[in-house]
Design an enzyme around this catalytic site. Structure first.
Site, PDB file in Angstrom:
ATOM      1  N   LYS A  30     -12.716   7.052   4.169  1.00  0.00           N
ATOM      2  CA  LYS A  30     -12.767   5.622   4.765  1.00  0.00           C
ATOM      3  C   LYS A  30     -13.612   4.770   4.375  1.00  0.00           C
ATOM      4  CE  LYS A  30     -11.838   3.438   9.338  1.00  0.00           C
ATOM      5  NZ  LYS A  30     -10.725   2.862   8.693  1.00  0.00           N
TER       6      LYS A  30
ATOM      7  N   ASN B 221      -5.204  -0.785  15.477  1.00  0.00           N
ATOM      8  CA  ASN B 221      -4.625   0.599  15.691  1.00  0.00           C
ATOM      9  C   ASN B 221      -3.536   0.437  16.338  1.00  0.00           C
ATOM     10  OD1 ASN B 221      -4.203   3.340  17.271  1.00  0.00           O
ATOM     11  ND2 ASN B 221      -6.453   3.607  16.505  1.00  0.00           N
TER      12      ASN B 221
ATOM     13  N   MET C 275      -1.257   6.277   4.169  1.00  0.00           N
ATOM     14  CA  MET C 275      -0.440   5.694   5.131  1.00  0.00           C
ATOM     15  C   MET C 275       1.109   5.337   4.667  1.00  0.00           C
ATOM     16  SD  MET C 275      -1.662   6.123   8.088  1.00  0.00           S
ATOM     17  CE  MET C 275      -0.334   5.335   8.804  1.00  0.00           C
TER      18      MET C 275
ATOM     19  N   GLY D 231      -0.653   4.795  -0.961  1.00  0.00           N
ATOM     20  CA  GLY D 231      -1.410   5.310  -0.346  1.00  0.00           C
ATOM     21  C   GLY D 231      -1.317   6.429   0.638  1.00  0.00           C
TER      22      GLY D 231
ATOM     23  N   HIS E  81     -14.025   9.528  11.515  1.00  0.00           N
ATOM     24  CA  HIS E  81     -12.920   9.327  10.680  1.00  0.00           C
ATOM     25  C   HIS E  81     -13.360  10.254   9.201  1.00  0.00           C
ATOM     26  CE1 HIS E  81     -11.649   5.945  12.782  1.00  0.00           C
ATOM     27  NE2 HIS E  81     -10.502   6.269  12.365  1.00  0.00           N
ATOM     28  N   HIS E  82     -12.351  10.518   8.455  1.00  0.00           N
ATOM     29  CA  HIS E  82     -12.583  11.288   7.373  1.00  0.00           C
ATOM     30  C   HIS E  82     -13.331  10.584   6.328  1.00  0.00           C
ATOM     31  CE1 HIS E  82      -9.892   8.035   5.579  1.00  0.00           C
ATOM     32  NE2 HIS E  82      -9.381   8.141   6.699  1.00  0.00           N
TER      33      HIS E  82
ATOM     34  N   THR F 205     -10.617   0.040  14.996  1.00  0.00           N
ATOM     35  CA  THR F 205     -10.407   0.389  16.346  1.00  0.00           C
ATOM     36  C   THR F 205     -11.665   0.334  17.293  1.00  0.00           C
ATOM     37  OG1 THR F 205      -8.560   1.908  15.353  1.00  0.00           O
ATOM     38  CG2 THR F 205      -9.265   2.227  17.636  1.00  0.00           C
TER      39      THR F 205
ATOM     40  N   GLY G 281       0.756  -1.256  -0.231  1.00  0.00           N
ATOM     41  CA  GLY G 281      -0.134  -0.126   0.026  1.00  0.00           C
ATOM     42  C   GLY G 281       0.895   1.268   0.046  1.00  0.00           C
TER      43      GLY G 281
HETATM   44  N1  LIG Z   1      -3.979   0.035  12.006  1.00  0.00           N
HETATM   45  C1  LIG Z   1      -3.800   1.078  12.183  1.00  0.00           C
HETATM   46  O1  LIG Z   1      -3.335   1.910  13.010  1.00  0.00           O
HETATM   47  C2  LIG Z   1      -4.482   2.122  10.790  1.00  0.00           C
HETATM   48  C3  LIG Z   1      -3.988   3.426  10.942  1.00  0.00           C
HETATM   49  C4  LIG Z   1      -4.669   4.072   9.774  1.00  0.00           C
HETATM   50  C5  LIG Z   1      -5.047   3.297   8.621  1.00  0.00           C
HETATM   51  N2  LIG Z   1      -4.958   1.894   8.734  1.00  0.00           N
HETATM   52  C6  LIG Z   1      -5.803   1.111   7.580  1.00  0.00           C
HETATM   53  O2  LIG Z   1      -4.689   0.984   6.658  1.00  0.00           O
HETATM   54  C7  LIG Z   1      -5.468   0.695   5.542  1.00  0.00           C
HETATM   55  C8  LIG Z   1      -4.797   1.849   4.335  1.00  0.00           C
HETATM   56  O3  LIG Z   1      -5.173   3.027   4.687  1.00  0.00           O
HETATM   57  P1  LIG Z   1      -4.921   4.429   3.868  1.00  0.00           P
HETATM   58  O4  LIG Z   1      -5.684   5.637   4.437  1.00  0.00           O
HETATM   59  O5  LIG Z   1      -3.364   4.623   3.598  1.00  0.00           O
HETATM   60  O6  LIG Z   1      -5.634   4.101   2.409  1.00  0.00           O
HETATM   61  P2  LIG Z   1      -5.351   4.385   1.175  1.00  0.00           P
HETATM   62  O7  LIG Z   1      -6.419   4.125   0.148  1.00  0.00           O
HETATM   63  O8  LIG Z   1      -4.784   6.014   0.981  1.00  0.00           O
HETATM   64  O9  LIG Z   1      -4.224   3.508   0.597  1.00  0.00           O
HETATM   65  C9  LIG Z   1      -4.474   1.910   0.228  1.00  0.00           C
HETATM   66  C10 LIG Z   1      -3.279   1.770  -0.876  1.00  0.00           C
HETATM   67  O10 LIG Z   1      -3.478   0.431  -0.974  1.00  0.00           O
HETATM   68  C11 LIG Z   1      -3.577   0.081  -2.720  1.00  0.00           C
HETATM   69  N3  LIG Z   1      -4.044  -0.998  -2.732  1.00  0.00           N
HETATM   70  C12 LIG Z   1      -5.397  -1.204  -2.804  1.00  0.00           C
HETATM   71  N4  LIG Z   1      -5.598  -2.615  -2.996  1.00  0.00           N
HETATM   72  C13 LIG Z   1      -4.789  -3.171  -3.512  1.00  0.00           C
HETATM   73  C14 LIG Z   1      -4.111  -4.393  -4.364  1.00  0.00           C
HETATM   74  N5  LIG Z   1      -5.402  -5.203  -4.398  1.00  0.00           N
HETATM   75  N6  LIG Z   1      -3.155  -4.413  -4.680  1.00  0.00           N
HETATM   76  C15 LIG Z   1      -2.143  -3.761  -4.343  1.00  0.00           C
HETATM   77  N7  LIG Z   1      -2.232  -2.435  -3.811  1.00  0.00           N
HETATM   78  C16 LIG Z   1      -3.665  -2.085  -3.430  1.00  0.00           C
HETATM   79  C17 LIG Z   1      -4.189   1.437  -3.153  1.00  0.00           C
HETATM   80  O11 LIG Z   1      -3.760   1.572  -4.482  1.00  0.00           O
HETATM   81  C18 LIG Z   1      -3.720   2.603  -2.088  1.00  0.00           C
HETATM   82  O12 LIG Z   1      -2.469   3.128  -2.530  1.00  0.00           O
HETATM   83  C19 LIG Z   1      -6.925   1.045   5.729  1.00  0.00           C
HETATM   84  O13 LIG Z   1      -7.530  -0.292   5.881  1.00  0.00           O
HETATM   85  C20 LIG Z   1      -7.142   1.791   6.949  1.00  0.00           C
HETATM   86  O14 LIG Z   1      -8.293   1.561   7.659  1.00  0.00           O
HETATM   87  C21 LIG Z   1      -5.006   1.422   9.708  1.00  0.00           C
END
Ligand SMILES: NC(=O)c1ccc[n+]([C@@H]2O[C@H](COP(=O)([O-])OP(=O)(O)OC[C@H]3O[C@@H](n4cnc5c(N)ncnc54)[C@H](O)[C@@H]3O)[C@@H](O)[C@H]2O)c1
Length: 251
Positions: free
Chosen positions: A145, A110, A13, A11, A141-142, A152, A8
């Site tokens: 999402k 989280n 994160m 994205g 959240h934004h 969380t 990812g």
């Molecule tokens: N655990 C935590 O503390 C925490 C904190 C923030 C976000 N998150 C989670 O992390 C995830 C990502 O969040 P984000 O805000 O960066 O989202 P985002 O949509 O900005 O980024 C996700 C990325 O994954 C890529 N992606 C999606 N499907 C794919 C696939 N099949 N193959 C390859 N790449 C793929 C997308 O192209 C994108 O660039 C979400 O599930 C979010 O809820 C978890």
């Protein structure tokens, strides 16, 4: 120097993770996996088959659809993985637990220290207030999402439920049923809007008094710092399922 692959990587994160890693001396990003591709200081591949070098650890902030191929790669190559993606089905959560029998897996909904402290405080609140108070969780959240409620919010509800003498059922939506709130439920409510990074409130509502635990994340860095720390922590660990509490106990 631990070699990291970010899943990812393009994205929101993924980019923050790359930024945090670039400021550290104990790890470096060797590649990213993302279907979007491009725009990074390291190569971005569409899938795990294209990886040319084996990483010491993988950090995943992507999408539940990536889980199968990611676990297959990690299991075949014995690579530890930090899984931070949310929105998994129960079957996928079981798949993650099963993989952890063979490789080190850090899995938490989280990554922030503050939320994990909040979970500990919630356990204490349940021990004192127990079944006397109605418990409701509100998360914000934004507007980008995808999943609701947040991972969380479910994590907090699970922590509370395990601490109660009699487990409650989760109620996500009240508009469809016209009935009084029962004692045996935890209400979970989602709000989506603007650029809110992440807010969670646990409300313990009793007769004439309310106790509220609240956490606000003001930037995505809080999750990224936790995830990178988790990745470095995971390197060299035996197979198993790890969480923030293990990392804190290790300090
Ligand atoms: N655990 C935590 O503390 C925490 C904190 C923030 C976000 N998150 C989670 O992390 C995830 C990502 O969040 P984000 O805000 O960066 O989202 P985002 O949509 O900005 O980024 C996700 C990325 O994954 C890529 N992606 C999606 N499907 C794919 C696939 N099949 N193959 C390859 N790449 C793929 C997308 O192209 C994108 O660039 C979400 O599930 C979010 O809820 C978890």
């Amino acid at each position: 120097m631990k070699k990291v692959v970010i899943v990812g990587a393009c994205g929101h994160m993924g980019r923050v993770i790359a930024d945090i890693v670039s400021g550290r001396e104990d790890c470096t990003v060797i590649a990213g996996i993302d279907k979007a591709g491009g725009g990074a200081a390291f190569p971005i591949y569409p899938g795990f088959d294209s990886l040319t070098e084996k990483p010491d650890v993988i950090i995943d902030f992507s999408h539940p659809s990536v889980l199968d191929s990611m676990l297959a790669y990690c299991l075949t190559n014995g690579v530890p993985v930090v899984i931070a993606t949310t929105g998994y089905s129960q079957e996928q959560v079981e798949q993650i637990h099963k993989a952890a029998e063979q490789i080190p897996v850090f899995f938490t909904f989280n990554m922030s220290l503050g939320i994990n402290l909040m979970a500990e405080l919630a356990k204490k609140a349940v021990a004192v207030l127990g079944g006397q108070f109605d418990i409701e969780i509100v998360e914000k959240h934004h507007n980008q999402k995808l999943d609701a409620p947040s991972g969380t919010a479910i994590m907090l509800a699970d922590v509370i439920n395990k601490s109660l003498d009699k487990p409650c059922t989760y109620v996500y939506d009240r508009h469809s049923v016209r009935a009084k709130r029962s004692k045996d439920e935890i209400g979970i409510h989602s709000i989506r809007g603007g650029t809110i990074v992440g807010e969670h409130e646990i409300i313990f509502a009793g007769r004439d008094e309310v106790v509220t635990l609240k956490h606000e994340a003001h930037s995505k860095s809080v999750f990224a710092v936790g995830a990178v720390n988790a990745a470095v922590f995971l390197c060299g660990k035996p197979a198993g399922l790890y969480a923030m509490s293990d990392m804190l106990a290790d300090k």
